[in-house]
Design a protein around this motif. Structure first.
Motif, mmCIF file in Angstrom:
data_model
loop_
_atom_site.group_PDB
_atom_site.id
_atom_site.type_symbol
_atom_site.label_atom_id
_atom_site.label_comp_id
_atom_site.label_asym_id
_atom_site.label_seq_id
_atom_site.Cartn_x
_atom_site.Cartn_y
_atom_site.Cartn_z
ATOM 1 N N PRO A 175 0.818 -1.226 0.000
ATOM 2 C CA PRO A 175 0.000 0.000 0.000
ATOM 3 C C PRO A 175 0.846 1.268 0.000
ATOM 4 C CG PRO A 175 -0.882 -1.603 1.538
ATOM 5 C CD PRO A 175 0.454 -2.127 1.096
ATOM 6 N N ALA A 176 0.210 2.373 -0.358
ATOM 7 C CA ALA A 176 0.899 3.650 -0.560
ATOM 8 C C ALA A 176 1.691 4.109 0.657
ATOM 9 C CB ALA A 176 -0.119 4.720 -0.956
ATOM 10 N N ASN A 177 1.182 3.857 1.862
ATOM 11 C CA ASN A 177 1.849 4.377 3.060
ATOM 12 C C ASN A 177 3.219 3.749 3.313
ATOM 13 O OD1 ASN A 177 0.390 1.982 3.590
ATOM 14 N ND2 ASN A 177 0.520 2.346 5.792
ATOM 15 N N ASN A 178 3.491 2.589 2.694
ATOM 16 C CA ASN A 178 4.790 1.932 2.884
ATOM 17 C C ASN A 178 5.551 1.695 1.577
ATOM 18 O OD1 ASN A 178 4.935 1.450 5.767
ATOM 19 N ND2 ASN A 178 3.239 0.008 5.493
ATOM 20 N N ALA A 179 4.913 1.973 0.452
ATOM 21 C CA ALA A 179 5.469 1.590 -0.851
ATOM 22 C C ALA A 179 6.858 2.174 -1.110
ATOM 23 C CB ALA A 179 4.507 1.996 -1.962
ATOM 24 N N ALA A 180 6.981 3.491 -1.026
ATOM 25 C CA ALA A 180 8.267 4.128 -1.340
ATOM 26 C C ALA A 180 9.350 3.696 -0.363
ATOM 27 C CB ALA A 180 8.107 5.645 -1.319
ATOM 28 N N ARG A 181 8.971 3.547 0.901
ATOM 29 C CA ARG A 181 9.947 3.196 1.941
ATOM 30 C C ARG A 181 10.486 1.786 1.768
ATOM 31 N NH1 ARG A 181 9.521 0.879 7.038
ATOM 32 N NH2 ARG A 181 7.254 0.694 6.838
ATOM 33 N N LEU A 182 9.665 0.870 1.258
ATOM 34 C CA LEU A 182 10.077 -0.532 1.183
ATOM 35 C C LEU A 182 10.541 -0.970 -0.203
ATOM 36 C CD1 LEU A 182 7.443 -2.207 3.511
ATOM 37 C CD2 LEU A 182 9.822 -1.643 3.974
ATOM 38 N N TYR A 183 10.508 -0.058 -1.157
ATOM 39 C CA TYR A 183 10.992 -0.406 -2.500
ATOM 40 C C TYR A 183 12.441 -0.893 -2.436
ATOM 41 C CZ TYR A 183 12.756 0.085 -7.246
ATOM 42 O OH TYR A 183 13.355 -0.160 -8.459
ATOM 43 N N GLY A 184 13.281 -0.156 -1.730
ATOM 44 C CA GLY A 184 14.697 -0.508 -1.641
ATOM 45 C C GLY A 184 14.913 -1.858 -0.986
ATOM 46 N N PHE A 185 14.119 -2.164 0.039
ATOM 47 C CA PHE A 185 14.252 -3.452 0.724
ATOM 48 C C PHE A 185 13.938 -4.603 -0.222
ATOM 49 C CE2 PHE A 185 11.859 -6.883 2.852
ATOM 50 C CZ PHE A 185 12.912 -7.458 3.560
ATOM 51 N N VAL A 186 12.824 -4.512 -0.931
ATOM 52 C CA VAL A 186 12.433 -5.580 -1.861
ATOM 53 C C VAL A 186 13.479 -5.723 -2.966
ATOM 54 C CG1 VAL A 186 10.698 -6.348 -3.529
ATOM 55 C CG2 VAL A 186 9.978 -5.271 -1.384
ATOM 56 N N ASN A 187 13.967 -4.606 -3.463
ATOM 57 C CA ASN A 187 14.953 -4.622 -4.548
ATOM 58 C C ASN A 187 16.268 -5.254 -4.103
ATOM 59 O OD1 ASN A 187 15.795 -3.888 -7.241
ATOM 60 N ND2 ASN A 187 17.042 -2.286 -6.303
ATOM 61 N N SER A 188 16.634 -5.073 -2.834
ATOM 62 C CA SER A 188 17.903 -5.614 -2.336
ATOM 63 C C SER A 188 17.817 -7.103 -2.023
ATOM 64 C CB SER A 188 18.345 -4.857 -1.075
ATOM 65 O OG SER A 188 17.463 -5.122 0.009
ATOM 66 N N GLN A 189 16.600 -7.601 -1.793
ATOM 67 C CA GLN A 189 16.433 -8.997 -1.394
ATOM 68 C C GLN A 189 16.001 -9.908 -2.541
ATOM 69 O OE1 GLN A 189 17.047 -10.099 1.904
ATOM 70 N NE2 GLN A 189 17.918 -8.041 1.985
ATOM 71 N N SER A 190 15.656 -9.324 -3.677
ATOM 72 C CA SER A 190 15.138 -10.126 -4.785
ATOM 73 C C SER A 190 15.491 -9.459 -6.111
ATOM 74 C CB SER A 190 13.617 -10.259 -4.665
ATOM 75 O OG SER A 190 13.006 -8.977 -4.812
ATOM 76 N N LYS A 191 15.130 -10.136 -7.189
ATOM 77 C CA LYS A 191 15.300 -9.563 -8.523
ATOM 78 C C LYS A 191 13.922 -9.142 -9.022
ATOM 79 C CE LYS A 191 16.886 -10.666 -13.208
ATOM 80 N NZ LYS A 191 17.450 -11.735 -14.087
#
Length: 243
Positions: A175-191
């Motif tokens: 959801p929008a309230n966490n999207a920008a903040r967690l983009y980097g986390f998802v990108n660092s842990q997966s492709k």
């Protein structure tokens, strides 16, 4: 006056090349010599001394006549580059142990990140991999990149440890309230294979991740979002064949 080293008091790190019946040695910084071999350092950084020796321990310099005849130059840096690339690197036991430990650590981290137990799908632990290295008596090349010897290491480990490199694709929507903040986390842990920012401000993506990492990844993702995240497993990705 030449300097003679006491073999009982000093252990030199050398690169040595035997060719045309002659012996050529240079005194090296082993870390930078290995980097130079891989194109990651300048030859000057790899040398402790810009001299070419016949016998470094005895301080005997190589004959300029022999160097010119064999290498077509007496330029020490040019000859040193050839010796490091084509010769053998001789290092003391302390450095060998250090480099071997670093190489095994890197290989272990690669396996933890990309592999899982083939029987249960569970993630691998450093302790279990370390035990498998010892049980399978796996030899690592201390001068070879970890990624360049991973296939050989895996083949040997599979004799005592069931390994799979299966990957899965997750459909994730944050959801929008966490999207920008967690983009980097998802990108660092997966492709990230595909992604989109939706009209409500939420972010969705298809992320490829090693099967063994999914449980830990989801636990952390749910913790960071307090459970406000949608995730589903889409399909399996064929395991890369290991030689």
């Amino acid at each position: 006056m030449r300097q003679i080293y006491d073999k009982e008091k000093i252990s030199l790190n050398l690169a040595r090349l035997k060719t045309h019946g002659q012996n050529f040695e240079i005194v090296i910084d082993p870390d930078n010599a290995v980097k130079f071999r891989h194109g990651e350092a300048d030859v000057r950084e790899a040398l402790k001394s810009e001299n070419v020796f016949k016998d470094a321990v005895k301080g005997e310099l190589a004959s300029e006549q022999h160097m010119n005849k064999i290498f077509k130059t007496i330029d020490a840096l040019k000859i040193a580059a050839i010796i490091i690339k084509e010769g053998s690197i001789q290092v003391n036991d302390e450095y060998k142990d250090k480099l071997r430990a670093e190489k095994i650590k890197t290989l272990t981290e690669m396996l933890i990140k990309n592999a899982a137990d083939a029987n249960t799908g569970a993630p691998l632990t450093a302790t279990r991999i370390s035990n498998a290295f010892r049980e399978a008596n796996v030899h690592v090349d201390i001068f070879k990149r970890a990624e360049d010897q991973l296939d050989d290491v895996v083949s040997k480990l599979r004799l005592v440890l069931p390994l799979t490199f299966e990957k899965k694709i997750l459909d994730i929507r944050i959801p929008a309230n966490n999207a920008a903040r967690l983009y980097g986390f998802v990108n660092s842990q997966s492709k990230i294979l595909d992604q989109a920012w939706l009209s409500d401000g939420s972010w969705s993506c298809k992320a490829e991740i090693a099967a063994g990492m999914i449980a830990g990844f989801l636990d952390e993702l749910k913790s960071k979002t307090h459970g406000d995240v949608e995730v589903s497993v889409e399909k399996k990705v064929e395991e890369k064949k290991k030689k």
